[in-house]
Scaffold this motif. Sequence first.
Motif, PDB file in Angstrom:
ATOM      1  N   ASN A 117      26.726  42.734  17.497  1.00  0.00           N
ATOM      2  CA  ASN A 117      26.721  42.694  18.964  1.00  0.00           C
ATOM      3  C   ASN A 117      28.085  42.892  19.609  1.00  0.00           C
ATOM      4  O   ASN A 117      28.205  42.785  20.829  1.00  0.00           O
ATOM      5  N   GLY A 118      29.120  43.152  18.805  1.00  0.00           N
ATOM      6  CA  GLY A 118      30.478  43.145  19.339  1.00  0.00           C
ATOM      7  C   GLY A 118      30.693  44.049  20.526  1.00  0.00           C
ATOM      8  O   GLY A 118      31.510  43.747  21.411  1.00  0.00           O
ATOM      9  N   ARG A 119      29.974  45.153  20.596  1.00  0.00           N
ATOM     10  CA  ARG A 119      30.193  46.098  21.700  1.00  0.00           C
ATOM     11  C   ARG A 119      29.839  45.499  23.056  1.00  0.00           C
ATOM     12  O   ARG A 119      30.227  46.049  24.091  1.00  0.00           O
ATOM     13  N   TRP A 120      29.076  44.388  23.053  1.00  0.00           N
ATOM     14  CA  TRP A 120      28.646  43.783  24.318  1.00  0.00           C
ATOM     15  C   TRP A 120      29.414  42.512  24.644  1.00  0.00           C
ATOM     16  O   TRP A 120      29.006  41.758  25.542  1.00  0.00           O
ATOM     17  N   LEU A 121      30.506  42.259  23.954  1.00  0.00           N
ATOM     18  CA  LEU A 121      31.360  41.148  24.342  1.00  0.00           C
ATOM     19  C   LEU A 121      31.900  41.365  25.758  1.00  0.00           C
ATOM     20  O   LEU A 121      32.109  42.505  26.202  1.00  0.00           O
ATOM     21  N   HIS A 122      32.136  40.267  26.477  1.00  0.00           N
ATOM     22  CA  HIS A 122      32.798  40.372  27.775  1.00  0.00           C
ATOM     23  C   HIS A 122      34.143  41.080  27.578  1.00  0.00           C
ATOM     24  O   HIS A 122      34.827  40.873  26.569  1.00  0.00           O
ATOM     25  N   PRO A 123      34.538  41.957  28.507  1.00  0.00           N
ATOM     26  CA  PRO A 123      35.792  42.703  28.332  1.00  0.00           C
ATOM     27  C   PRO A 123      36.993  41.824  27.998  1.00  0.00           C
ATOM     28  O   PRO A 123      37.855  42.220  27.202  1.00  0.00           O
ATOM     29  N   GLU A 124      37.067  40.637  28.600  1.00  0.00           N
ATOM     30  CA  GLU A 124      38.185  39.741  28.304  1.00  0.00           C
ATOM     31  C   GLU A 124      38.150  39.292  26.847  1.00  0.00           C
ATOM     32  O   GLU A 124      39.190  39.198  26.172  1.00  0.00           O
ATOM     33  N   ALA A 125      36.951  39.011  26.344  1.00  0.00           N
ATOM     34  CA  ALA A 125      36.815  38.591  24.947  1.00  0.00           C
ATOM     35  C   ALA A 125      37.084  39.758  24.005  1.00  0.00           C
ATOM     36  O   ALA A 125      37.698  39.580  22.944  1.00  0.00           O
ATOM     37  N   ALA A 126      36.621  40.942  24.367  1.00  0.00           N
ATOM     38  CA  ALA A 126      36.874  42.116  23.527  1.00  0.00           C
ATOM     39  C   ALA A 126      38.369  42.413  23.434  1.00  0.00           C
ATOM     40  O   ALA A 126      38.886  42.759  22.359  1.00  0.00           O
ATOM     41  N   GLU A 127      39.068  42.273  24.551  1.00  0.00           N
ATOM     42  CA  GLU A 127      40.513  42.491  24.546  1.00  0.00           C
ATOM     43  C   GLU A 127      41.207  41.450  23.679  1.00  0.00           C
ATOM     44  O   GLU A 127      42.141  41.759  22.929  1.00  0.00           O
ATOM     45  N   ALA A 128      40.757  40.206  23.766  1.00  0.00           N
ATOM     46  CA  ALA A 128      41.330  39.149  22.929  1.00  0.00           C
ATOM     47  C   ALA A 128      41.100  39.456  21.450  1.00  0.00           C
ATOM     48  O   ALA A 128      41.974  39.216  20.612  1.00  0.00           O
ATOM     49  N   ALA A 129      39.924  39.990  21.117  1.00  0.00           N
ATOM     50  CA  ALA A 129      39.637  40.347  19.726  1.00  0.00           C
ATOM     51  C   ALA A 129      40.566  41.442  19.235  1.00  0.00           C
ATOM     52  O   ALA A 129      41.094  41.383  18.108  1.00  0.00           O
ATOM     53  N   ARG A 130      40.786  42.441  20.046  1.00  0.00           N
ATOM     54  CA  ARG A 130      41.705  43.524  19.651  1.00  0.00           C
ATOM     55  C   ARG A 130      43.117  42.991  19.451  1.00  0.00           C
ATOM     56  O   ARG A 130      43.792  43.307  18.455  1.00  0.00           O
ATOM     57  N   ASP A 131      43.576  42.169  20.392  1.00  0.00           N
ATOM     58  CA  ASP A 131      44.924  41.625  20.286  1.00  0.00           C
ATOM     59  C   ASP A 131      45.074  40.715  19.067  1.00  0.00           C
ATOM     60  O   ASP A 131      46.171  40.562  18.524  1.00  0.00           O
ATOM     61  N   ALA A 132      43.964  40.111  18.629  1.00  0.00           N
ATOM     62  CA  ALA A 132      43.999  39.191  17.488  1.00  0.00           C
ATOM     63  C   ALA A 132      43.903  39.914  16.147  1.00  0.00           C
ATOM     64  O   ALA A 132      43.914  39.269  15.098  1.00  0.00           O
ATOM     65  N   GLY A 133      43.798  41.245  16.186  1.00  0.00           N
ATOM     66  CA  GLY A 133      43.758  41.998  14.950  1.00  0.00           C
ATOM     67  C   GLY A 133      42.384  42.140  14.336  1.00  0.00           C
ATOM     68  O   GLY A 133      42.259  42.483  13.144  1.00  0.00           O
ATOM     69  N   LEU A 134      41.336  41.916  15.131  1.00  0.00           N
ATOM     70  CA  LEU A 134      39.975  42.045  14.625  1.00  0.00           C
ATOM     71  C   LEU A 134      39.439  43.459  14.750  1.00  0.00           C
ATOM     72  O   LEU A 134      38.279  43.713  14.406  1.00  0.00           O
TER      73      LEU A 134
END
Length: 448
Positions: free
Chosen positions: A285-302
């Motif tokens: 389901n990752g593509r439907w994360l809230h944009p703020e959460a998706a950005e946090a995931a990218r910044d966290a190296g996921l």
Amino acid sequence: MNHRGTRVLRLDALARVEGEAALHLRVQEGTVTETRLRIYEPPRFFEAFLTGRGHTEPPDITARICGICPVAYQMSACQAIENACGVTVHGSLAELRRLLYCGEWIESHTLHIYLLHAPDFLGHADVVGLARDQRAAVERGLRIKQTGNAILEQLGGRPIHPVNVRVGGFYRTPAPDELRPLAERLRQAREDALETVRWVAGFDFPDAVMDHDLFALRDPGRYAIDSGTPAVMAAHDQGPALREYPLSDFEQHVQEGQVPHSTALTATLDGRRYLTGPLARYAINGRWLHPEAAEAARDAGLGDPVTGAICDNPFRSIVVRAVEVVHAVEEALRVIDGYEGSPQPAVDVPPRQGAGAGATEAPRGLLYHRYVLTEHGTLTEARIVPPTAQNQTAIEEDVRRAVQARLDTAGPAADDEELTHLCERAIRNHDPCISCAAHFLDVTVERP
């Protein structure tokens, strides 16, 4: 110590997990030949004593299965009864249910991150030691958890075993003004949750790769929490990338069985080992994360969840949980901002003869309920499949791989204390909900 001959490592009581379990590990000539996660709590017989009850009772009864995630049991129970009775709850009532579920995700994930799991990465035996070293971090975690608890208390009547949930909706729904204080707390929690992602992303993670099929609800257009269709993502190069099937077919695919070493049932998915929970949800389901959460995931190296990134290191599950907290906070704010009140606290759910199933995403993974009713609403059959039982074989395999990787490492041989700690860490990656335990491991090692 060398690894020649046979070593048996017994971990008699797992600490910092919810419940009572132990681990039995056998090593022969440097190879891990047996891994058994032994759940030894006595059977609780919820399915048995639901039989004969009225169709309005399961939400209150099943909430007592778990003090950490009672909402998950209530929501799955409500959906199953409503499905059997041909009723669908939608509109503002469905949104309030989602808000309640977000509160549980926030408090449960945060409890795991700060009180149970983070000490593993920071060299502390428990959160008390962590608080001495990083007081501000622990206080941040407690603030987030208290915000989740406040949502449960507002909508559920109390933070543990909510009493305001009923089949068809709620006994009482709040006025919009009553939710505004929650929004203020959630805005502070958003900053704390984002800082939590940054904090856990900086931990030192062991190298590990899981090899399980992934199983979660899929709800196109939004990150699955309280609804969706079961979806399976096959392990690397071992089948179709993603397949779905109706919830009504759940028991055709998920097969439960008893193993001698555990009072919990174990499960296979189409005959294969599988994993449910945050790592599965993130992959599916990752593509439907809230944009703020998706950005946090990218910044966290996921990686980028929008393009289908998968986290296949179970030790990094703590980062995924932190990202899900950000999403739950944002989703809770969305519901509150759009809430204009509900014309009625619940819809009528008259009984009828039939069977119904319901499934939601508990913090630890997919939770399935099925009930069979008489025309008068009496339950004649109940089936509950919790996530930890589904994950048991995957947890055992992750422990085996982690220990084997350490035994294969060049350099000083691992002693029993190190292996014990490694086993605990591998188990806690999945936050097994067995209930609560308070003591550290007692270890007995048998050597030839």
